[in-house]
Scaffold this active site. Sequence first.
Site, PDB file in Angstrom:
ATOM      1  N   PRO A  30       0.775  -1.084   0.092  1.00  0.00           N
ATOM      2  CA  PRO A  30      -0.150   0.049   0.006  1.00  0.00           C
ATOM      3  C   PRO A  30       0.811   1.375   0.047  1.00  0.00           C
ATOM      4  CG  PRO A  30       0.147  -1.057   2.276  1.00  0.00           C
ATOM      5  CD  PRO A  30       0.682  -1.805   1.279  1.00  0.00           C
ATOM      6  N   GLN A 108      -5.931  -1.587   2.379  1.00  0.00           N
ATOM      7  CA  GLN A 108      -5.596  -1.372   3.728  1.00  0.00           C
ATOM      8  C   GLN A 108      -6.364  -0.277   4.423  1.00  0.00           C
ATOM      9  OE1 GLN A 108      -1.724   1.180   4.469  1.00  0.00           O
ATOM     10  NE2 GLN A 108      -0.895  -0.724   5.661  1.00  0.00           N
ATOM     11  N   TYR A 192       1.273   4.300  13.351  1.00  0.00           N
ATOM     12  CA  TYR A 192      -0.268   4.859  13.385  1.00  0.00           C
ATOM     13  C   TYR A 192      -1.028   4.127  14.689  1.00  0.00           C
ATOM     14  CZ  TYR A 192       1.400   6.708   9.123  1.00  0.00           C
ATOM     15  OH  TYR A 192       2.220   7.489   7.875  1.00  0.00           O
ATOM     16  N   ARG A 240      -0.707  -5.630   8.808  1.00  0.00           N
ATOM     17  CA  ARG A 240       0.503  -5.195   8.533  1.00  0.00           C
ATOM     18  C   ARG A 240       1.061  -4.603   9.997  1.00  0.00           C
ATOM     19  NH1 ARG A 240       3.265  -1.046   4.187  1.00  0.00           N
ATOM     20  NH2 ARG A 240       4.502  -3.015   3.261  1.00  0.00           N
ATOM     21  N   GLY A 337       7.161  -2.106  -3.057  1.00  0.00           N
ATOM     22  CA  GLY A 337       6.683  -0.618  -2.958  1.00  0.00           C
ATOM     23  C   GLY A 337       7.404   0.235  -4.190  1.00  0.00           C
TER      24      GLY A 337
END
Length: 372
Positions: A30, A108, A192, A240, A337
Amino acid sequence: MSSPALFTPITLAAPEGPGLTIRNRAFVAPMCQYAVGELDGLPTDWHRQHLGSLAAGGFGLVVTEATGVSPQARISPRDLGLWNEAQVQAHARIVAFHHAQGVAAGIQLGHAGGKASTYPGLPGFPTGTVPPTEEGWPTVGVADAPVLPGLAPARGLDQAGIDAVVADFADAARRADRAGYDVVQIHAAHGYLLHQFLSPLTNTRTDGYGGSEANRTRLVREVVDAVRRVWPAAKPLGVRFSVTDWVPGGWDASATSRLAHDLVDHHGVSWLDASSGGLSSGAAIPVGPGYQVPLAARLRSDLAGTSAAVSAVGLVVDARQAETIVVTGQADAVSIGRAALRDPHWASAAARALGVASQENPQAASYWRSGF
Ligand code: FNR
């Protein structure tokens, strides 16, 4: 010649039914595009072309960027969201294209917590928190403190706030299902909100969500359970993780393995993506080719005997490197990525480099002649 391991199908298990079989083990990680136009969380032409190119480029699974489960959950005001019907419809268009290409569609779902409301990671923007006087909003997090130096202090979530976050994840997952996504990846990495709760570096709470490892991991388990209740039992669910904070006394690989084992054994998770970092600007991270692969290998070995798949991510840039990771069993798949930003057709090029026959190349049929 037998197929390269990278280009053999993989099945992500689900609580009911055969699970999700993905045509190959090259996944797209993502990646926020900061490309929402009206700050309304809606996918735009940019997202359609970006994700569409990746779907045409031979990957097995394309995972849509960190998508806010509520407006306050977004990392930046220009991030995608999944909190209303218009967003469902716009995501459905992306998913339909993926499916037409034979690609599995993942999304995600995330809440940025105290790292929400930051400037887009694009040239010309400052770093740090966007103030409410611009396009930003006051952030909530694990505690009444900034998550990192340079960020505005968050307000620690109370029980009602925690319950609302859990409900937002479930509602967003329900919408992701309606949009047609095949797999949801819950974002518990990179500093996060969920990672803020997991890590002793940021979790200073003294209630049932802080202190012991059982308490710090409670929110992740509640989110997973709430999502699993509404996410179809025939579809796989992933998480994740930042496997380690790279800081002594922080969240680490042993804790990740314990939590992952519990999520796989008792909470209906079947895919773990092994990333790292995000909660300490001073961490000594040994960045280099495949630098997080050992974290995936550790997790995979600790989950041996379960039905879970583990993907490796982080500076996996080359076809042979990716093939080695999979063929040696360090991970079941690789998430690509930045190399996929440089070349959206990375997977199709990797198939060619590894000797996959032209007629077996997973690229879009319309590009068939590119092999000659
Ligand atoms: C990212 N990354 C990221 N991670 C994540 O979990 N959710 C996200 O939305 C984003 N957004 C994002 C945007 C951009 C532009 C980049 C470059 C990265 C991290 C990404 O998924 C991946 O873990 C890292 O980039 C490391 O892998 P590569 O790039 O070395 O293959």
